[in-house]
Enzyme design. Structure first.
Site, PDB file in Angstrom:
ATOM      1  CE1 TYR A   1      -2.317  -3.375   2.043  1.00  0.00           C
ATOM      2  CE2 TYR A   1      -4.091  -1.970   1.266  1.00  0.00           C
ATOM      3  CZ  TYR A   1      -3.648  -3.189   1.730  1.00  0.00           C
ATOM      4  OH  TYR A   1      -4.529  -4.223   1.881  1.00  0.00           O
TER       5      TYR A   1
ATOM      6  CG  HIS B   1      -8.218   1.098  -3.143  1.00  0.00           C
ATOM      7  ND1 HIS B   1      -8.935   0.107  -2.517  1.00  0.00           N
ATOM      8  CD2 HIS B   1      -9.098   2.049  -3.498  1.00  0.00           C
ATOM      9  CE1 HIS B   1     -10.207   0.456  -2.505  1.00  0.00           C
ATOM     10  NE2 HIS B   1     -10.342   1.644  -3.081  1.00  0.00           N
TER      11      HIS B   1
ATOM     12  CE  LYS C   1      -4.805  -5.210  -4.726  1.00  0.00           C
ATOM     13  NZ  LYS C   1      -5.693  -4.136  -5.062  1.00  0.00           N
TER      14      LYS C   1
END
Lengths: 286, 112
Positions: free
Chosen positions: A213, A221, A254
């Site tokens: 993070y 997020h 991600k």
């Protein structure tokens, strides 16, 4: 300085490397302020299946605990034996002192409540009846409203814990914890990411070793799922992993990150030079 | 790195399936790897400032033997190409090609 270090309890069973836990709330707060979030694991015996509002103890990753010890921010304490030795060391005078302490707290509460009562009577314009020494309804009520404070942490135990903060004991416990790590390179990856200000948590939810993070996990997020460390020169990139990890990572916004650890790196320099990172994502076509 | 035998396959895929322009082959000095350079039909990521030429590294997806692409090799390719990202063109044995961006260092996820 020793007092401000965080005590990390290493709960070990026979032949196990152990689970690092933190029980003290002030310590947990401190850890969060330095970028270690951990996972709260404590639940109630009556609600064992609830998993949303968990409490102490805070469970740390092995890498987190080792990093805290290395940075002199925390120290490891061996197992639950401390509770027993602390309890056995209690003497009769300690008990007496504890009872006196409780009585002092009661007296302070009585005094406070009496003051408040008189204040209230004065405001209402009622004259206080002078009834010292005799048991009235009021004094019976007062006695039944006294609180017994239960402390969050034990002074006896924390005193015992501090005895573990010696270099030779710390080196031994850290070594035990290290032997339990599956991949030695992960610690270097952890350190390199910490140096760049990332908060890290366990990565199994997204099929990695860590989730990174960019700040506190309650505010941001995560940006990356970090894979188990690779050997910079020898380990080949598994392209099937690149495809599955990259595809999943792009789906959950991600990046899929691999770090290669150079085993011939001079350990005195910053960790970011030891680990070489690459970020992978699906190109959006093909 | 020996990837000359798949360079044509990836080139054909880029030109005829993905409709890229201006696709050229090149051989790198340091690593002996073959790469492609070409212009995609549109911007590949919302974070790119403008449409620009991309570097593609064709590589074989070897499921039964260990691969050859180490991170050290990746670093060498990046230092020779001096670019922000390299696109891996991963070739399967059935002829399909999938494309993945690889950035040097830590990178933010792209905006949608």
């Amino acid at each position: 300085m020793v007092g401000s270090k965080v005590a990390i309890v290493l709960l070990q069973r026979d032949g196990e490397a152990g689970t690092p836990l933190v029980f003290d709330i002030a310590s947990i707060e401190k850890l969060r302020s330095i970028g270690v979030a951990g996972i709260l694991t404590g639940t109630l015996p009556s609600a064992t299946q609830q998993n949303a509002f968990l409490s102490v103890p805070l469970r740390l990753m092995a890498e987190e605990a080792l990093w805290l010890v290395e940075k002199q921010l925390g120290y490891l304490v061996h197992g639950g034996g401390v509770v027993h030795t602390a309890a056995e060391a209690v003497k009769a005078e300690d008990m007496k002192e504890a009872r006196n302490e409780l009585e002092r707290s009661f007296e302070a509460q009585r005094e406070f409540k009496r003051q408040q009562h008189l204040e209230k009577l004065r405001r209402l314009g009622v004259k206080a009846e002078n009834s010292s020494g005799t048991e009235t309804d009021y004094s019976r009520l007062l006695e039944s409203s006294l609180f017994i404070e239960t402390c969050d942490s034990s002074a006896l135990i924390s005193q015992r814990q501090r005895e573990f903060d010696k270099p030779e004991i710390q080196a031994r416990l850290a070594q035990q914890l290290r032997t339990g790590c599956k991949c030695k390179g992960d610690f270097h990856v952890y350190k390199a990411l910490r140096e760049q200000g990332y908060f890290l948590s366990p990565g199994s939810r997204f099929g990695g070793r860590f989730i990174a993070y960019p700040g506190d996990p309650l505010r941001y997020h995560s940006h990356m799922t970090v894979q188990p460390a690779m050997d910079y020169r020898r380990d080949p990139l598994d392209l099937l992993q690149v495809v599955s990890g990259g595809r999943l990572g792009t789906g959950v916004k991600k990046l899929w990150v691999v770090g290669g650890v150079k085993d011939d790196y001079d350990s005195t320099d910053a960790e970011s030079g030891r680990v070489s990172f690459f970020s992978v994502e699906w190109a959006g076509f093909g | 790195m020996d990837n000359q035998h798949i360079i044509k396959l990836v080139r054909n895929n880029l030109v005829h399936q993905q409709l890229w322009d201006d696709v050229e082959e090149a051989k790198l000095e340091d690593t002996d790897a073959w790469v492609l350079r070409g212009l995609p039909p549109h911007k590949l990521s919302n974070d790119d400032p403008q449409l620009d030429h991309e570097w593609i590294l064709p590589i074989e997806l070897s499921q039964y033997k260990p691969g050859k692409l180490t991170l050290e090799l990746m670093d060498k390719i990046f230092s020779e190409l001096k670019c922000r990202r390299v696109t891996l063109g991963i070739v399967n044995d059935d002829g399909t090609v999938v494309y993945y961006f690889i950035y040097k260092g830590l990178h933010k996820p792209k905006r949608n």
